[in-house]
Each structure stands twice: as structure tokens, then as C-alpha cells.
Design a protein around this motif. Structure first.
Motif, PDB file in Angstrom:
ATOM      1  N   UNK A   1       0.885  -1.015   0.174  1.00 44.29           N
ATOM      2  CA  UNK A   1       0.056  -0.034   0.105  1.00 44.29           C
ATOM      3  C   UNK A   1       0.804   1.357  -0.010  1.00 44.29           C
ATOM      4  N   UNK A   2       0.485   2.295  -0.847  1.00 45.81           N
ATOM      5  CA  UNK A   2       1.095   3.487  -0.786  1.00 45.81           C
ATOM      6  C   UNK A   2      -0.122   4.629  -0.608  1.00 45.81           C
TER       7      UNK A   2
ATOM      8  N   UNK B   1       6.992  -4.188  13.640  1.00 47.44           N
ATOM      9  CA  UNK B   1       7.156  -4.523  12.274  1.00 47.44           C
ATOM     10  C   UNK B   1       7.484  -2.965  11.503  1.00 47.44           C
ATOM     11  N   UNK B   2       7.247  -1.967  12.401  1.00 49.35           N
ATOM     12  CA  UNK B   2       7.786  -0.529  12.022  1.00 49.35           C
ATOM     13  C   UNK B   2       9.434  -0.652  11.976  1.00 49.35           C
TER      14      UNK B   2
ATOM     15  N   UNK C   1       6.958  -0.060   5.245  1.00 43.35           N
ATOM     16  CA  UNK C   1       5.962   0.719   4.331  1.00 43.35           C
ATOM     17  C   UNK C   1       4.554   0.283   4.669  1.00 43.35           C
ATOM     18  N   UNK C   2       4.137  -0.938   4.789  1.00 40.65           N
ATOM     19  CA  UNK C   2       2.771  -1.226   5.133  1.00 40.65           C
ATOM     20  C   UNK C   2       2.375  -0.996   6.604  1.00 40.65           C
TER      21      UNK C   2
ATOM     22  N   UNK D   1       7.421   8.037   2.127  1.00 41.37           N
ATOM     23  CA  UNK D   1       5.898   8.602   1.866  1.00 41.37           C
ATOM     24  C   UNK D   1       4.796   8.383   2.909  1.00 41.37           C
ATOM     25  N   UNK D   2       4.861   6.975   3.155  1.00 43.20           N
ATOM     26  CA  UNK D   2       3.827   6.361   4.238  1.00 43.20           C
ATOM     27  C   UNK D   2       4.139   6.899   5.740  1.00 43.20           C
TER      28      UNK D   2
END
Length: 888
Positions: free
Chosen positions: A341-342, A673-674, A683-684, A724-725
Motif C-alpha cells: 500500500x502507498x 513491524x515498523x 511501508x505497510x 511517503x507512508x
């Protein structure tokens, strides 16, 4: 060095070599173990080279195999071999280069290249001089063996051969190779061209000195009777086109005429190499000018090249019409890749999707034909040339289409349908007058009795989907949709696949125009779930997910949910956690959850729990793997897909997700996860963090002091999507956190200023960064306003193109707050601010007043006279727009 084998050892090795040619797996395994054991003995490699080069009494396959095992040993253990053994092997190779057997010569050549690239050419200084001397041998075998080895060295070591490290051997080698272009043996001529071809792309200096001789020599061989020679000539000319167009230009007419003949060469390898020429030429500026006179000859040749050959039809089982009951072989299912996802901002411009890879999809007919061939190359060439010549090529192409499209022979008709699809992108404007006649004809071809005609027709119709959607529905869209849905249920698997892909394209073009037909569409797609074999099932998930993306909340009706969800949940329950098929199903459910919103509530609990479980399993496996190096690495893709489905749930269910979050450890998992090493996981994670912030911030809030530093560390524009995310998530968080953001702002502010001022930052990242800086200014104007001069110009130019929406609204409010705190900071760039505020179509009333106040304040500050001089610099339409919108 002299070395003699012992009879007993030699016999043992020959026995092993014989056994290793056995088809029996158990025997193979035993041989493998025996070979590893023998590798402990240093002179094992001496035996291997002896069998290859000296043992003429043995059969060739056994001798060659001995050489290939030696090659692997050198590749793996080369650096640990005793120097005298390596010297012995080198000596024997050079002695055996002219073996009477072509197979043994080729094996020796492979061995020589392996030693050279493993130990470095500089450590075998006599190799190149020895091989070049052997070229002069009167013995054909010696000459051919040496050339074969040189060709392999040129392929593997082109760069080092052109370097000062070896004293530039090419200065000698290239003139030498050129002499052999006129050798009486075609094999030697072919080697000579292939060797020089290796140095074109790197523009090797030694070749550039002899470029005219080289080109002239290629021309002299243009009609050689040997197909390998012709193929290498074509390959050389294709590469020269990209590198030395200046030298080819004077001869361009002859080259084009030559390539026209070669594109029709009876040898398919030559024809394919020649067809590449048109692809290369299309990329050159002069293409239109030089090719225009020949287009009339070239187009029919390309369309002829697009026909399936008899071999293709056999490989494709083109005469098997019904195979939908035949299970797929696992090896025929290509790996699919999940796109994480973006978060993007809706801009006011409608962009064209750059990544147009549907050409490859249609032409990847089958795993047995997935390699590049004449049909694919011809179709790709027609596609690029249609993009160069546009409508101008139609007077030539249309008559060819008329002859082929309506032909009685299905193979010719099929090539016509492919050609019609190939020109769609380049010639769309010129094709429009013909489409009212062609589209109904193509729709009728969807029920052709040949499966290969039906499947290509699906693709070609998808290339014209945009036109179809913009016509009266009853005329084209409805009949097309009905026929495509029938093809989704075709009895041939290739047609099912083509129809699913075409329908997904139609969904993207038609969007909500499909709403009236939803029930009919859903019933067909759901029936296909029960009918499809493995491979097409994965493509069907994609078609269902695309449908959900295209019609959005219109899907949220009880009658639609009752059709769609039961079979998906049934599949969901059948699939185990480690089944690869879970990925596409998760992606599909993610789209459905976002579209159904509250309609997904009855299904969300098991889906949510399973995603959490998938993430937990992957993280645990990752931990185990770190502490026990022997453990298998987890497949992190399932974690990424699970994070993305949770994002879809958060976006779709909004506040309803709160009850699921509260009874799970999602925040702790997200924290891990981060910090994952894999950028796609991060990213997700940040996408999910942003979506959870919007949906249920009360559960995100307690973790701010842990999350903010990680967000700051990920503002690295080298990882565009992660950055970006993370940027977007910071903007969402600060809108919920309000003034409390103040304690964390130092962790992110400087990084955001760097990104917004960095040259070549992608548009999406720029827009997200500008919005987040604006939002930080909205909640902490006193902290951000002092830095206005550092970013205000970039900020204004980044946001002038995006549509009116909530994100733009909060960003502009932030800018107004900052200007109120530090009006001097915007003065040097005030014209950019004026331009940005003029980009609003319909700003909310209170924001409108804030902007108006700033504009009028600036005007009264500088005085009427200065203001008029200032406004005189504006483009006409900007000053008119400011007067109309803000009355200034």
C-alpha cells in the motif's frame, strides 16, 4: 609438470561418471555424496582433467561430464586449490583446445573461461596470446576451439579486456578478429562476429578505431549462406543502431532494405534478431523520417510474423479446445508479487498509467512459450511503430487488417485480431471512425470456435475499453460485458484467463458505470469460483478485487454481499496459513472490505484475527531464525499482505474496528513491524498506523513516545514508499494529537524540510510532505513558522495541483496560521502563495476568510502603488482569478 594417474583411481572415477548419467534419483544422490567425498583429495581434479583431455578411449559424454564437474569444483573451491594443480589444469586445457570432438572442444572452452573469470585474466598472462596464436593454426579444430574459448571470454570479461589492467589486449584482438570475417568456415566467421559484437555496447575504444572496417565487413557478410552468421550480422547492426547511429546513417536505406529481407528469413532465429531492429529503430529520433518510405513493405511483414507457427500451436495445445476440467501443473503457475500500500494524494490532473505491461501479459501465452519469440517481437514492433507514426500508418495498416481480420483461416484471422490490439494505443484517434463497425465484429469473435481466437479477442477488446465505456451502453458496453462474462466461464482455460484480465481492465475503465449490472457480474464471477482450476483462480481474485475498487460503496447492498461473501469465506476457511494462495485472497478481501465498509462487519472478526495470527507467526519465526541461524527464514510477504488487509479493514470499517483493536496486541506487533529490516514491511506498517490513527486514535495515543522516533528515522527519501507512508502517518497523527505534537516535532521537522527541498523528489512524496508540514503548522504554528523561508516556495508549488479535499484544507489552514505568526517569512515568496491559494475551486467559508485576510493585510502593508506593481508581474489569469475569488 608431469602427472600420471593410478589405474585403480582412474577406474573408480570412470565408474562414478557413468553412474551419474543414470536417471535414477537415488543413484544421483549417492554420486553427489561420493563426489563431495572425493573433493577432499587434492589430485581428484587432476583425474578429472585427465579424463577430459587425455582419455580418448572413453565416450565423449563421459569425458565432457568430467570437465563439467571440474568446472564446478573450480567455481566453488578454486581459491583453495594448490597452485601446481591449477597450473597443470591450465596447461592441459591449452593442449586440448583442438580436440577432434566438438563437444570436448566446447567443454574445454567453458573450463578455460571459468578458470579465467575465477582467478582473473591477469593471473593467466599467457592465455590470450596463446589463444590468438592458435587462431592462425592450419588445423581447423585448433582454430575453432581457440575461437570458441575466446568468444566465451569476450562474453564474460568484456569490461576487463578493455582496461589498462591487462595492457589493453583488444588493441591486438579486434584487428585480428576482423581478419577472420572472410574465413572459409562459417563457424569461424560466426565466432569472429560474435566476439566483436561483445564490445559494441561499451563503445570499446579499440573497436571505435576500426568501426568503419567493422561495419563494412558486416555488410560484406550480409547475405552469408550460414544462418548463424546472418544472425550475428543482424545482432551487430541492432546494437550499432543504439551506439553509432552516426556511422549507420549514410547507409540507412540499404540497412532497412536488408533488415526487411532478414525479418522474413526462413530461419526463425535470424528473423527474430532482425525484428529487434524495428524495436530499436523506433526509439531513435530519426525513425519516422528514415522508415516512412518503407512502412508499406514492413507492416505486412510484421503482421505475417505475428502468426502462430505450427510448432507454437502444438506447444500451446492449440487444437485442444476444452481443458477446463484438467488440473493445472504447479510449475505452470507463475509467482505473483504483492504491491504494498502507498498513500497518495488525489491530484487534479488525470495521469496516464505509465506501467503499461498488458502487452507482455497477452503474449505470455503459456509457460512453454514464455520466452521471447518472433510473434511477440513482431507484435511489440507494430505497437511501438504505431506510437511513432500515429494515424499516418493507418492507410497502410487498415487494408492489412481488412484482409486478415475476416480471413477464413483461423491462424491468419487471429494474427489480424492481435495486430488490431497492437495498434490501439498509437492509433486510437484514427481508429475511432472504424470502431462502431469493428467492436461488434470483435464481440462476435468472442464466440469463435477456436479458443486461441477467443482469447486474443478478449485482449484486443480490452485495449479499446476506454472508447466502449464512453459510448451509449446498450450499443457496446452491455453486449461486450455479457459476452466477456460468458468467456469467463469458457471451457478453455486460456480463454478464461484472457477474459478475466480483459474484464479487470473494463472494470477499471467503467468504474461506477457497472453498478446497474452488478448482480449479473457477481453471479458469474462467483460461479467461476466453483469452476476454475488453480492458476485461473488467482486471476479471478484479482478481477473481484478490481470490481470492488471500481464500484466502491455501491457494492454494500445485502443482495450483493450474500452472493459474493459466502464463496470467498469458504475459500478462506479451506486455505492453510502457509498456502501461497492466501495472498491473492487477502488482497481481494482488502479491496472488498474497503468497498463494503460497514457491510463487512459480519465477516471482520475471523479475518482480523487471522491477519494478527499471520503477523505473529512471521515475527516469531523471524526471531527464532535470528537466534538459530539454521532455521528457515520466514516468507515476509504474508505479513505484508496481512498488514495491508488490516489497513483495508481500518479504512472500510472506520470506528467499527475499535472493538477488534481493543482485544488484540496489534500495537505491539505494529511496533515490531515498523522496525523490520525489509522496507516493504515498514511501508505497510506506516500505512496501517495512519489508517488506525484515523479510525481509532484512542488506541494509538498511548504509544506516541515509542512510535514518533521510529517515524522520524524513516523519513529517508532513498526509500521513497517507506518515506511517503511515514510522512503521511505523521500528518494524520498530529491532526489527532493537536498541541501535544509539540514535544515530538523536533524528531521530524528538519527531515521534512530536507525532503521538500530535495531536487527530483517524486510528486506524490512532495505533496504528502507539503501536507504534513502544513498540518504540523496547523497544530504547532509557533514551532514551525520561524522556518517559513526554508520551505514556503516549494510548499506552494507542490500543492497548487491537488484537488480540494480535507488534506488540502488542513494544510492551507496550517499555512495561514504560520503566516499570522511570522508574516515576514512569506514576503519574498508571496507570489507563490497567491498562486497556491488561487488553486482552490471552492474553499470552505472560514478558510476563504483567512486567506482573504492575509491577502488584504499584505496589500495594505505595502500600499496601493507597490501592490499594483507587484500584481503586474502576475500572469493575466492569476490576477483575474484572485480578483474573482478573493476580491483583491
Amino acid at each position: 609438470m608431469t602427472w600420471e594417474p593410478q589405474a585403480e583411481g582412474l577406474q573408480q572415477i570412470i565408474t562414478i561418471l557413468k553412474q551419474s548419467q543414470s536417471p535414477d534419483t537415488a543413484t544421483q544422490m549417492a554420486v553427489q555424496l561420493k563426489l563431495e567425498e572425493l573433493n577432499q583429495y587434492p589430485d581428484f581434479n587432476n583425474y578429472l582433467i585427465y579424463v577430459l583431455t587425455k582419455l580418448k578411449s572413453e565416450d565423449e559424454p563421459t569425458r565432457s561430464l568430467s570437465g563439467l564437474i571440474l568446472k564446478n569444483n573450480i567455481r566453488i573451491h578454486g581459491n583453495n586449490l594448490q597452485p601446481e594443480i591449477v597450473e597443470y589444469i591450465k596447461h592441459e586445457c591449452l593442449q586440448a583446445i583442438g580436440d577432434p570432438s566438438a563437444l570436448i572442444r566446447a567443454t574445454v572452452g567453458i573450463l578455460i573461461t571459468t578458470i579465467a573469470s575465477n582467478g582473473g585474466l591477469q593471473n593467466w598472462p599467457q592465455l590470450l596470446p596463446s589463444l590468438c596464436d592458435m587462431l592462425d593454426s592450419q588445423d581447423y579444430n585448433v582454430c575453432e576451439g581457440a575461437f570458441s574459448a575466446l568468444q566465451k571470454i569476450c562474453e564474460d570479461s568484456a569490461e576487463i579486456l578493455d582496461s589498462a589492467a591487462l595492457n589493453r589486449p583488444l588493441n591486438v584482438m579486434i584487428p585480428k578478429f576482423l581478419q577472420y570475417f572472410s574465413h572459409n568456415s562459417p563457424k569461424i566467421r560466426s565466432h569472429a562476429i560474435a566476439c566483436i559484437n561483445q564490445f559494441i555496447v561499451n563503445r570499446s575504444q579499440a573497436l571505435m578505431l576500426h568501426i568503419d572496417t567493422f561495419i563494412e565487413s558486416l555488410f560484406n557478410l550480409s547475405s552469408d549462406e550460414d544462418h548463424e552468421v546472418r544472425k550475428n550480422v543482424c545482432h551487430g547492426l541492432v546494437m550499432l543502431l543504439e551506439v553509432r547511429m552516426d556511422r549507420l546513417l549514410p547507409h540507412m536505406a540499404q540497412i532497412i532494405e536488408y533488415m526487411l529481407i532478414r525479418t522474413q528469413d526462413p530461419d526463425e532465429g535470424v528473423a527474430l534478431e532482425a525484428s529487434e531492429f524495428w524495436l530499436s529503430l523506433a526509439e531513435q529520433n530519426i525513425c519516422k523520417e528514415v522508415l516512412a518510405p518503407y512502412l508499406g513493405q514492413l507492416a505486412p511483414v510484421l503482421v505475417r510474423g505475428m502468426r502462430y507457427s505450427e510448432i507454437d500451436i502444438i506447444l500451446l495445445k492449440g487444437n485442444v479446445e476444452e481443458d477446463d476440467m484438467v488440473p493445472d501443473r504447479e510449475e505452470d503457475i507463475r509467482p505473483r508479487f504483492h504491491k504494498s500500500r502507498t498513500h497518495t494524494v488525489k491530484s487534479g490532473e488525470t495521469g496516464v498509467d505509465e506501467d503499461d505491461d498488458d502487452f507482455d501479459d497477452v503474449l505470455d501465452d503459456d509457460s512453454s512459450l514464455s520466452e521471447w519469440n518472433l510473434r511477440k517481437c513482431s507484435a511489440a514492433a507494430l505497437d511501438v511503430l504505431a506510437n511513432v507514426f500515429r494515424e499516418e500508418c493507418l492507410p497502410i495498416v487498415l487494408p492489412i487488417l481488412k484482409d486478415t481480420l475476416f480471413h477464413q483461416e483461423w491462424v491468419i484471422k487471429e494474427s489480424g485480431v492481435l495486430a488490431l490490439g497492437a495498434i490501439a494505443e498509437g492509433c486510437m484517434q484514427g481508429m475511432i471512425p472504424h470502431l462502431p463497425e469493428l467492436i461488434p465484429y470483435l464481440i462476435s469473435c468472442l464466440s469463435d470456435k477456436k479458443a486461441l481466437v477467443r482469447s486474443i479477442t478478449c485482449w484486443t477488446l480490452s485495449r479499446y475499453a476506454n472508447w466502449v465505456v464512453n459510448q451509449p451502453h446498450d450499443q457496446y458496453l452491455k453486449p461486450l460485458m455479457e459476452e466477456l462474462l460468458k468467456r469467463i466461464l469458457d471451457s478453455n482455460k486460456r480463454v478464461q484467463e484472457a477474459a478475466c484480465s480483459a474484464f479487470a481492465t473494463l472494470e477499471e475503465e467503467a468504474c461506477t458505470e457497472l453498478v446497474p449490472y452488478l448482480e449479473y457480474i457477481l453471479k458469474t464471477l462467483v460461479f467461476a469460483f466453483s469452476k476454475y482450476q488453480h492458476k485461473n483462480l488467482l486471476i479471478l481474485y484479482d478481477a473481484v478485487g478490481t470490481l470492488a475498487d471500481s464500484v466502491g460503496h455501491h457494492l454494500n447492498k445485502p443482495q450483493y454481499i450474500d452472493i459474493l461473501m459466502p464463496p470467498l469465506i469458504e475459500k478462506w476457511n479451506l486455505l492453510k496459513d502457509d498456502d501461497k494462495d492466501l495472498f491473492p485472497l487477502l488482497e481481494c478481501l482488502s479491496s472488498i472490505a474497503t468497498a463494503l465498509q460497514s457491510g463487512f462487519l459480519p465477516y471482520c472478526d475471523p479475518v482480523y484475527q487471522r491477519c494478527i495470527s499471520l503477523i505473529e507467526q512471521t515475527l516469531n519465526q523471524d526471531m527464532a531464525c535470528k537466534s538459530n541461524p539454521g532455521f528457515e527464514h520466514p516468507d515476509k510477504e504474508r505479513m505484508i499482505v496481512a498488514l495491508d488487509l488490516l489497513s483495508g479493514l481500518a479504512e472500510g470499517l472506520d470506528g467499527h474496528i475499535e472493538s477488534l483493536v481493543v482485544k488484540s496486541n496489534i500495537m505491539q506487533l505494529l511496533y515490531q513491524c515498523m522496525q523490520d529490516v525489509l522496507p516493504e514491511v515498514r511501508q505497510s506498517s506506516f500505512a496501517l498506523l495512519g489508517d488506525l490513527t484515523k479510525a481509532c486514535f484512542q488506541h494509538v495515543h498511548p504509544f506516541m513516545s515509542e512510535f514518533f522516533p521510529i517515524l522520524g528515522q524513516n523519513l529517508n527519501p532513498d526509500y521513497i514508499s517507506v518515506c511517503n507512508n511515514a510522512t503521511w502517518a505523521i500528518g494524520e497523527i498530529c491532526m489527532k494529537l493537536g498541541e501535544e505534537t509539540r514535544q515530538y516535532i523536533h524528531l521530524v521537522l528538519n527531515e521534512l524540510f530536507v525532503i521538500i527541498n530535495r531536487p527530483n523528489t517524486p510528486k506524490t512524496l512532495l505533496e504528502n510532505t507539503a501536507i504534513t508540514i502544513g498540518r504540523l503548522g496547523y497544530v504547532c504554528p509557533v514551532e514551525v513558522a520561524p522556518y517559513l523561508p526554508e520551505f514556503v516556495r516549494q510548499w506552494c508549488t507542490s500543492l497548487r495541483h491537488i484537488r480540494d479535499n480535507d488534506e488540502k484544507d488542513s494544510a492551507f489552514r496550517g499555512m495561514c496560521h504560520m503566516i499570522t505568526v511570522n508574516p515576514g517569512g512569506v514576503v519574498p515568496d508571496f507570489i507563490f502563495f497567491c498562486d497556491a491559494v488561487a488553486s482552490w475551486v471552492n474553499p470552505p467559508q472560514d478558510l476563504h476568510q483567512m486567506i482573504q485576510k492575509i491577502l488584504h493585510g499584505f496589500k495594505s502593508q505595502v500600499g496601493e502603488e507597490n501592490w499594483r506593481r507587484f500584481v503586474d508581474q502576475f500572469p493575466q489569469n492569476l490576477s483575474e482569478r484572485l480578483v474573482a475569488m478573493y476580491n483583491i
